[in-house]
Design a protein around this motif. Structure first.
Motif, PDB file in Angstrom:
ATOM      1  N   MET A   1     102.776 -18.842  18.522  1.00  0.00           N
ATOM      2  CA  MET A   1     102.243 -17.732  17.733  1.00  0.00           C
ATOM      3  C   MET A   1     103.011 -17.535  16.429  1.00  0.00           C
ATOM      4  O   MET A   1     103.013 -16.466  15.869  1.00  0.00           O
ATOM      5  CB  MET A   1     102.283 -16.432  18.538  1.00  0.00           C
ATOM      6  CG  MET A   1     101.372 -16.398  19.753  1.00  0.00           C
ATOM      7  SD  MET A   1     101.042 -14.714  20.269  1.00  0.00           S
ATOM      8  CE  MET A   1     102.698 -14.061  20.397  1.00  0.00           C
ATOM      9  N   LYS A   2     103.662 -18.587  15.943  1.00  0.00           N
ATOM     10  CA  LYS A   2     104.419 -18.472  14.695  1.00  0.00           C
ATOM     11  C   LYS A   2     103.521 -18.645  13.471  1.00  0.00           C
ATOM     12  O   LYS A   2     103.897 -18.272  12.364  1.00  0.00           O
ATOM     13  CB  LYS A   2     105.537 -19.518  14.663  1.00  0.00           C
ATOM     14  CG  LYS A   2     106.633 -19.284  15.702  1.00  0.00           C
ATOM     15  CD  LYS A   2     107.360 -17.981  15.468  1.00  0.00           C
ATOM     16  CE  LYS A   2     108.484 -17.783  16.473  1.00  0.00           C
ATOM     17  NZ  LYS A   2     109.143 -16.461  16.297  1.00  0.00           N
ATOM     18  N   ASP A   3     102.339 -19.240  13.679  1.00  0.00           N
ATOM     19  CA  ASP A   3     101.463 -19.448  12.525  1.00  0.00           C
ATOM     20  C   ASP A   3     100.716 -18.161  12.178  1.00  0.00           C
ATOM     21  O   ASP A   3     100.724 -17.185  12.933  1.00  0.00           O
ATOM     22  CB  ASP A   3     100.482 -20.593  12.786  1.00  0.00           C
ATOM     23  CG  ASP A   3      99.680 -20.402  14.060  1.00  0.00           C
ATOM     24  OD1 ASP A   3      99.980 -19.464  14.820  1.00  0.00           O
ATOM     25  OD2 ASP A   3      98.754 -21.187  14.305  1.00  0.00           O
ATOM     26  N   THR A   4     100.071 -18.173  11.004  1.00  0.00           N
ATOM     27  CA  THR A   4      99.316 -17.010  10.535  1.00  0.00           C
ATOM     28  C   THR A   4      97.830 -17.293  10.699  1.00  0.00           C
ATOM     29  O   THR A   4      97.339 -18.346  10.285  1.00  0.00           O
ATOM     30  CB  THR A   4      99.639 -16.713   9.059  1.00  0.00           C
ATOM     31  OG1 THR A   4     101.030 -16.367   8.969  1.00  0.00           O
ATOM     32  CG2 THR A   4      98.791 -15.577   8.526  1.00  0.00           C
ATOM     33  N   ILE A   5      97.120 -16.366  11.332  1.00  0.00           N
ATOM     34  CA  ILE A   5      95.705 -16.570  11.610  1.00  0.00           C
ATOM     35  C   ILE A   5      94.849 -15.697  10.697  1.00  0.00           C
ATOM     36  O   ILE A   5      95.298 -14.671  10.189  1.00  0.00           O
ATOM     37  CB  ILE A   5      95.364 -16.260  13.084  1.00  0.00           C
ATOM     38  CG1 ILE A   5      95.781 -14.823  13.459  1.00  0.00           C
ATOM     39  CG2 ILE A   5      96.025 -17.278  13.998  1.00  0.00           C
ATOM     40  CD1 ILE A   5      95.347 -14.401  14.857  1.00  0.00           C
ATOM     41  N   VAL A   6      93.610 -16.124  10.491  1.00  0.00           N
ATOM     42  CA  VAL A   6      92.673 -15.361   9.671  1.00  0.00           C
ATOM     43  C   VAL A   6      91.321 -15.329  10.378  1.00  0.00           C
ATOM     44  O   VAL A   6      90.910 -16.297  11.015  1.00  0.00           O
ATOM     45  CB  VAL A   6      92.528 -15.966   8.253  1.00  0.00           C
ATOM     46  CG1 VAL A   6      91.969 -17.378   8.297  1.00  0.00           C
ATOM     47  CG2 VAL A   6      91.638 -15.081   7.374  1.00  0.00           C
ATOM     48  N   GLY A   7      90.636 -14.203  10.274  1.00  0.00           N
ATOM     49  CA  GLY A   7      89.308 -14.064  10.869  1.00  0.00           C
ATOM     50  C   GLY A   7      88.490 -13.046  10.094  1.00  0.00           C
ATOM     51  O   GLY A   7      89.033 -12.173   9.408  1.00  0.00           O
ATOM     52  N   ILE A   8      87.182 -13.183  10.184  1.00  0.00           N
ATOM     53  CA  ILE A   8      86.271 -12.209   9.572  1.00  0.00           C
ATOM     54  C   ILE A   8      85.985 -11.147  10.622  1.00  0.00           C
ATOM     55  O   ILE A   8      85.429 -11.431  11.679  1.00  0.00           O
ATOM     56  CB  ILE A   8      84.969 -12.880   9.104  1.00  0.00           C
ATOM     57  CG1 ILE A   8      85.278 -13.975   8.081  1.00  0.00           C
ATOM     58  CG2 ILE A   8      84.013 -11.849   8.516  1.00  0.00           C
ATOM     59  CD1 ILE A   8      84.094 -14.853   7.731  1.00  0.00           C
ATOM     60  N   GLU A 110      91.712 -13.668  19.313  1.00  0.00           N
ATOM     61  CA  GLU A 110      93.130 -14.032  19.182  1.00  0.00           C
ATOM     62  C   GLU A 110      93.979 -12.881  18.647  1.00  0.00           C
ATOM     63  O   GLU A 110      95.163 -12.775  18.988  1.00  0.00           O
ATOM     64  CB  GLU A 110      93.294 -15.263  18.294  1.00  0.00           C
ATOM     65  CG  GLU A 110      94.714 -15.809  18.341  1.00  0.00           C
ATOM     66  CD  GLU A 110      94.886 -17.164  17.686  1.00  0.00           C
ATOM     67  OE1 GLU A 110      96.030 -17.655  17.658  1.00  0.00           O
ATOM     68  OE2 GLU A 110      93.889 -17.720  17.184  1.00  0.00           O
ATOM     69  N   PHE A 111      93.412 -12.005  17.838  1.00  0.00           N
ATOM     70  CA  PHE A 111      94.180 -10.846  17.368  1.00  0.00           C
ATOM     71  C   PHE A 111      94.549  -9.953  18.552  1.00  0.00           C
ATOM     72  O   PHE A 111      95.701  -9.506  18.671  1.00  0.00           O
ATOM     73  CB  PHE A 111      93.372 -10.049  16.335  1.00  0.00           C
ATOM     74  CG  PHE A 111      93.196 -10.752  15.017  1.00  0.00           C
ATOM     75  CD1 PHE A 111      94.146 -10.620  14.010  1.00  0.00           C
ATOM     76  CD2 PHE A 111      92.084 -11.542  14.771  1.00  0.00           C
ATOM     77  CE1 PHE A 111      93.994 -11.267  12.791  1.00  0.00           C
ATOM     78  CE2 PHE A 111      91.919 -12.197  13.563  1.00  0.00           C
ATOM     79  CZ  PHE A 111      92.877 -12.067  12.579  1.00  0.00           C
ATOM     80  N   LEU A 444      85.885 -14.512  25.319  1.00  0.00           N
ATOM     81  CA  LEU A 444      84.695 -13.650  25.372  1.00  0.00           C
ATOM     82  C   LEU A 444      84.643 -12.663  24.216  1.00  0.00           C
ATOM     83  O   LEU A 444      83.614 -12.060  23.955  1.00  0.00           O
ATOM     84  CB  LEU A 444      84.666 -12.887  26.706  1.00  0.00           C
ATOM     85  CG  LEU A 444      84.599 -13.739  27.983  1.00  0.00           C
ATOM     86  CD1 LEU A 444      84.718 -12.851  29.206  1.00  0.00           C
ATOM     87  CD2 LEU A 444      83.314 -14.537  28.025  1.00  0.00           C
ATOM     88  N   PHE A 445      85.775 -12.491  23.516  1.00  0.00           N
ATOM     89  CA  PHE A 445      85.827 -11.568  22.389  1.00  0.00           C
ATOM     90  C   PHE A 445      85.116 -12.169  21.188  1.00  0.00           C
ATOM     91  O   PHE A 445      84.940 -13.388  21.074  1.00  0.00           O
ATOM     92  CB  PHE A 445      87.277 -11.274  22.007  1.00  0.00           C
ATOM     93  CG  PHE A 445      87.961 -10.268  22.892  1.00  0.00           C
ATOM     94  CD1 PHE A 445      88.476  -9.099  22.356  1.00  0.00           C
ATOM     95  CD2 PHE A 445      88.123 -10.489  24.247  1.00  0.00           C
ATOM     96  CE1 PHE A 445      89.129  -8.175  23.154  1.00  0.00           C
ATOM     97  CE2 PHE A 445      88.767  -9.577  25.045  1.00  0.00           C
ATOM     98  CZ  PHE A 445      89.271  -8.412  24.499  1.00  0.00           C
ATOM     99  N   CYS A 446      84.748 -11.297  20.243  1.00  0.00           N
ATOM    100  CA  CYS A 446      84.157 -11.795  19.001  1.00  0.00           C
ATOM    101  C   CYS A 446      85.263 -12.320  18.089  1.00  0.00           C
ATOM    102  O   CYS A 446      86.435 -11.988  18.242  1.00  0.00           O
ATOM    103  CB  CYS A 446      83.364 -10.691  18.295  1.00  0.00           C
ATOM    104  SG  CYS A 446      84.275  -9.154  18.062  1.00  0.00           S
ATOM    105  N   LEU A 447      84.882 -13.148  17.123  1.00  0.00           N
ATOM    106  CA  LEU A 447      85.826 -13.635  16.127  1.00  0.00           C
ATOM    107  C   LEU A 447      86.333 -12.466  15.301  1.00  0.00           C
ATOM    108  O   LEU A 447      85.590 -11.547  14.969  1.00  0.00           O
ATOM    109  CB  LEU A 447      85.168 -14.666  15.216  1.00  0.00           C
ATOM    110  CG  LEU A 447      84.913 -16.057  15.853  1.00  0.00           C
ATOM    111  CD1 LEU A 447      83.938 -16.838  15.011  1.00  0.00           C
ATOM    112  CD2 LEU A 447      86.208 -16.809  16.023  1.00  0.00           C
ATOM    113  N   GLY A 448      87.599 -12.507  14.916  1.00  0.00           N
ATOM    114  CA  GLY A 448      88.154 -11.454  14.062  1.00  0.00           C
ATOM    115  C   GLY A 448      88.644 -10.252  14.823  1.00  0.00           C
ATOM    116  O   GLY A 448      89.078  -9.263  14.230  1.00  0.00           O
ATOM    117  N   LYS A 449      88.580 -10.282  16.196  1.00  0.00           N
ATOM    118  CA  LYS A 449      89.057  -9.137  16.973  1.00  0.00           C
ATOM    119  C   LYS A 449      90.210  -9.568  17.870  1.00  0.00           C
ATOM    120  O   LYS A 449      90.176 -10.611  18.483  1.00  0.00           O
ATOM    121  CB  LYS A 449      87.941  -8.563  17.842  1.00  0.00           C
ATOM    122  CG  LYS A 449      88.330  -7.263  18.535  1.00  0.00           C
ATOM    123  CD  LYS A 449      88.830  -6.218  17.556  1.00  0.00           C
ATOM    124  CE  LYS A 449      89.382  -4.982  18.276  1.00  0.00           C
ATOM    125  NZ  LYS A 449      90.008  -4.047  17.349  1.00  0.00           N
TER     126      LYS A 449
END
Length: 449
Positions: A1-8, A110-111, A444-449
């Motif tokens: 989890m050291k990388d930075t993630i991005v989502g809409i 993932e958030f 099962l979660f939506c992207l960005g959540k």
């Protein structure tokens, strides 16, 4: 989890605003590469900053950028949210720019997964976030927000706390065997705790099952022989022409579905093919499907014809329904009565054509599921299926402990079972967890959540 993630984080489409969210150590650095405005690294946490997203000095969009510094964020990591104008092209462009400048595309959920793994929320709270997003009724929303706020988790944590105190007392008693009555006291203590665990777990399960009905709705199947008015009743309940209605028996050959909300309780209605013996291949498949749906239903509406005598097939179906939640509906009361009511318990008399008897049917459904009790509930329920399954497993372990006490099984052996209960409760809130289960859950979660 050291990388930075991005989502809409907003739904793609035409709208006023879209939000692109980043989480991780490099969030500020990545956004600063594409943001023209104030130096984000020098701004206070939890502020909104006006500026532009630019690519090689070319303005892509006018934006507001929210910055939140760890640890006081949802994921407990640095978070940046870019609020841009809504629209697929603009949103996708800014999203792609974030990836090109070092962010990784976030996986579904993932958030929230990072929030859990970083200790911001527990597993029940994480699952409640998904339930809150999917809530379709006010009651489902209340259950979910109680879970998000940690109220449901507290039910498990409080029980777990009582068990660990008992385990500590048992250990202390075992360590001081010089007292002659120590074994008797310890056995009595374990037995008392078994009754306590049993009572509290049963209460959580019972209320959780009620909560599941409110959250997910009741799978409701409308059954009966052909041409008794099942489709007409579905249309009456939904107040729309959902199903095709004709005088020809066997018109409905496959299921027709709809949803009805009764004071916060959702009925997931399924109109089925008429049940009868038939040589028609297509109709036969429909009849078999109808019979299989009865087994899975949480409520069966069994429709009979006021104008006809009961058949042997209908009497057989009545016998099948005796152990299921069901309501008998006698339709076509506008026609001459030929049915005998002797073998029918508390039937609802209606005329789907004249729209008579609907309120009585709805009242029976409310009474069957104790809607009065639900309306005064505090909605503090554990509704997750995995959690309820674990709680039911605990009751089996409790029974084993009680038998062990009666048979004078060594106390240190009984302690193992009690410790297993404590650990199982820990799995419900995520104190311990299975990686595969976590991965499947957050997918099962939506992207960005």
């Amino acid at each position: 989890m050291k990388d930075t993630i991005v989502g809409i984080s907003t739904a793609l489409g035409i709208g006023a605003i879209s939000i692109i969210r980043l989480s991780g150590d490099d969030s500020f650095t990545i956004v600063s590469k594409i943001f023209r405005g104030k130096d984000l690294s020098k701004q206070n946490s939890h502020t909104i900053n006006y500026g532009f997203i630019v690519e090689n000095d070319k303005v892509i969009d006018e934006v507001m950028v929210s910055i939140m510094k760890s640890p006081k964020t949802f994921t407990k990591e640095d978070i940046v949210e870019i609020n841009c104008h809504g629209g697929i092209a603009t949103t996708q462009k800014i999203y792609e720019m974030c990836i090109l400048n070092g962010a990784r595309e976030a996986e579904p959920g993932e958030f929230t997964k990072r929030a859990f793994l970083n200790g911001r929320i527990d597993l029940l709270e994480a699952e409640s976030i998904m339930d809150l997003i999917n809530s379709k009724t006010e009651e489902a929303r209340k259950i979910s927000i109680n879970g998000v706020n940690g109220n449901a988790s507290n039910l498990i944590k409080n029980l777990r706390s009582k068990i660990i105190q008992t385990l500590a007392n048992i250990s202390a008693n075992i360590d001081y065997p010089e007292y002659e009555d120590i074994e008797e006291v310890t056995y009595r203590m374990i037995e008392e705790n078994c009754f306590m665990i049993e009572e509290e777990v049963n209460k959580i399960i019972e209320e959780g099952q009620i909560g599941q009905l409110l959250k997910d709705g009741i799978k409701t199947v409308i059954i009966g022989k052909p041409n008794v008015g099942k489709s007409s009743i579905l249309n009456l309940l939904l107040n729309e022409e959902k199903a095709i209605v004709t005088n020809i028996a066997g018109t409905t050959r496959d299921t027709v579905e709809g949803q009805l909300n009764i004071g916060g309780l959702t009925l997931n209605l399924i109109d089925t093919a008429g049940i009868r013996k038939t040589e028609d291949v297509v109709e036969k498949i429909g009849v078999e499907k109808s019979l299989s749906l009865i087994e899975k239903a949480e409520l069966v509406l069994f429709v009979l014809n006021n104008n006809e005598e009961l058949t042997n097939e209908e009497l057989e179906l009545l016998d099948k329904l005796k152990d299921k939640n069901h309501i008998i509906i006698i339709n076509k009361i506008d026609l001459e009565k030929n049915i005998s009511l002797d073998k029918l318990k508390n039937p609802v008399m209606i005329s789907a054509v004249n729209k008579e008897g609907l309120s009585e049917l709805l009242n029976q459904i409310k009474n069957l599921f104790n809607m009065e009790k639900l309306s005064t509930s505090d909605f503090n329920f554990v509704t997750n299926s995995n959690a309820l399954a674990k709680l039911k497993k605990l009751l089996i372990i409790v029974e084993n402990i009680k038998r062990g006490v009666q048979l004078n099984v060594p106390i240190d052996m009984i302690e193992i079972d009690l410790r297993e209960i404590w650990q199982e409760l820990g799995e419900i809130i995520g104190e311990t967890y299975d990686e595969e289960y976590l991965d499947n859950l957050f997918k099962l979660f939506c992207l960005g959540k």
